[in-house]
Design an enzyme around this catalytic site. Structure first.
Site, PDB file in Angstrom:
ATOM      1  N   LYS A  78      -0.442  -1.333  -7.627  1.00 26.69           N
ATOM      2  CA  LYS A  78      -0.478   0.113  -7.801  1.00 26.69           C
ATOM      3  C   LYS A  78      -0.562   0.779  -6.412  1.00 26.69           C
ATOM      4  O   LYS A  78      -1.324   0.311  -5.555  1.00 26.69           O
ATOM      5  CB  LYS A  78      -1.721   0.477  -8.625  1.00 26.69           C
ATOM      6  CG  LYS A  78      -1.842   1.941  -8.949  1.00 26.69           C
ATOM      7  CD  LYS A  78      -3.047   2.167  -9.855  1.00 26.69           C
ATOM      8  CE  LYS A  78      -3.088   3.568 -10.376  1.00 26.69           C
ATOM      9  NZ  LYS A  78      -3.697   4.579  -9.590  1.00 26.69           N
ATOM     10  N   LYS A  93     -14.193   1.403 -13.126  1.00 31.77           N
ATOM     11  CA  LYS A  93     -14.781   1.685 -11.807  1.00 31.77           C
ATOM     12  C   LYS A  93     -16.071   0.929 -11.598  1.00 31.77           C
ATOM     13  O   LYS A  93     -16.368   0.459 -10.505  1.00 31.77           O
ATOM     14  CB  LYS A  93     -15.062   3.184 -11.668  1.00 31.77           C
ATOM     15  CG  LYS A  93     -13.834   4.009 -11.344  1.00 31.77           C
ATOM     16  CD  LYS A  93     -13.815   4.396  -9.861  1.00 31.77           C
ATOM     17  CE  LYS A  93     -12.502   5.019  -9.447  1.00 31.77           C
ATOM     18  NZ  LYS A  93     -12.443   6.435  -9.709  1.00 31.77           N
ATOM     19  N   LYS A 139      -4.031   4.131  -1.171  1.00 31.33           N
ATOM     20  CA  LYS A 139      -4.347   4.094   0.245  1.00 31.33           C
ATOM     21  C   LYS A 139      -5.195   2.860   0.561  1.00 31.33           C
ATOM     22  O   LYS A 139      -4.987   2.193   1.563  1.00 31.33           O
ATOM     23  CB  LYS A 139      -5.112   5.361   0.617  1.00 31.33           C
ATOM     24  CG  LYS A 139      -5.388   5.484   2.094  1.00 31.33           C
ATOM     25  CD  LYS A 139      -6.170   6.733   2.410  1.00 31.33           C
ATOM     26  CE  LYS A 139      -6.472   6.805   3.895  1.00 31.33           C
ATOM     27  NZ  LYS A 139      -7.827   7.282   4.151  1.00 31.33           N
TER      28      LYS A 139
END
Ligand code: TRP
Ligand code: SF4
Length: 330
Positions: A198, A117, A201
């Site tokens: 993957k 991240k 959204k």
């Protein structure tokens, strides 16, 4: 169902980052529905977790409702499971702070999800302090609700291990307040989006549970297929085709024939996708009926959350008091 017949307490959470897609359904929601009849289950809409990697919150409240409706529409029964919203219980924030005091920073820096991240975080100011503490927040969720079992996919296992380390450290430093939670390793098939990345959204490649039948069909028809099959007459390689992976999930009784027909160019990709679209639409039609019922009923949704918050809060405040006593804060 009698609670006493159940195997123990499960706590799990989902971040309200938008309506749920098929990836969420296969990796999380399907398991949650099944587990609620075997265990005592508490499911959290983890809105605070959703803040750890973004500053934009415009849709957050709406997304909490979206996820709640998805949970109910897939069959999580509020009479059986406790469903609550993380930020509605201030006890999480308190325990998170207390646990952060005893969590060594290197334990957090070595989490693989953190390392990933950190790289793609978007804020120009750099990474927020909360992102490093993400696994402490997750440990807080599990421990404050006395979760004995946590259904997790492979990717969340390091977080669960960290939770167990925090338990050992806290119990050693203060008092035996916490019990080490166990993982229930769930099968989490990697669901790819229509572009073979993957499903997410943010990539714009997701099939949402709430998509209309026409949307589902349109998305499936543009799915990437076996790249080696440029022409209708070319033999295909189903094992290299995402459409085929979806057939395995939603059209399992026909996979043998489809694989064969693909390999000998007996079926065209359009036809193959059209059949898949019919199946996916059929599988989620019952879900859609239930969604319509909950969508039009905000009061009912608010009641469900109020009830869930209340039940969850009773457990959370009990744990917090034990922690504060052990730490001599009270
Ligand atoms: N961290 C999980 C995720 O990002 C969500 C989550 C929050 C969770 N709290 C939890 C999962 C507690 C299991 C237990 O998907
Ligand atoms: Fe994929 Fe089906 Fe085309 Fe074969 S026929 S390449 S499985 S879409």
């Amino acid at each position: 169902m009698e609670k006493n017949n159940k195997k123990g307490k499960i706590l799990s959470g989902i971040r309200p980052t938008g309506p749920c897609h098929i990836g969420h359904y296969e990796a999380i929601l399907k398991n949650w529905v099944r587990l609620q009849y075997e265990y005592e289950t508490t499911y959290e809409i983890a809105d605070l977790h959703a803040l750890t990697d973004r500053t934009e919150t415009g849709d957050l409240n709406e997304n909490i409702y979206e996820v709640l409706i998805d949970l109910l529409a897939v069959g999580i029964d509020p009479e059986v499971s406790t469903i609550f919203v993380q930020s509605h219980l201030p006890q999480h924030s308190e325990l998170h702070l207390l646990l952060s005091m005893i969590t060594p920073v290197p334990w957090l820096e070595r989490c693989p999800t953190y390392k990933e991240k950190k790289q793609d975080i978007q804020s120009g100011e750099g990474m927020g302090y909360g992102l490093l503490g993400y696994p402490v927040l997750m440990a807080t969720d599990i421990l404050i609700h006395k979760g004995e079992y946590v259904p997790v996919g492979e990717d969340q296992l390091p977080h669960l291990e960290l939770t167990r380390e925090i338990v050992r450290r806290f119990n050693h430093l203060y008092d035996d307040v916490f019990v080490e939670p166990q993982a229930i390793l769930t099968e989490t098939p990697k669901i790819l989006g229509v572009d073979n990345r993957k499903m997410s959204k943010s990539y714009g490649n997701a099939i949402f549970l709430k998509d209309t039948d026409d949307d589902i069909r349109a998305k499936i028809m543009i799915m990437i297929t076996d790249p080696r099959r440029a022409y209708r007459k070319d033999p295909g390689h189903p094992e290299e085709c995402n459409v085929y992976s979806f057939h395995l999930l939603y059209n399992s009784e026909r996979t043998g024939e489809i694989a064969e027909a693909c390999r000998n160019a007996g079926i065209g990709c359009r036809e193959c996708k059209a059949e898949l679209a019919d199946k996916v639409i059929e599988v989620f039609s019952e879900y859609k009926e239930r969604r319509r019922y909950f969508e039009g009923n905000r009061e009912l949704l608010d009641d469900i959350i109020r009830e869930g918050d209340k039940k969850a809060e009773a457990v959370a405040s009990d744990t917090l008091l034990r922690v504060k006593r052990a730490m001599k804060l009270v």
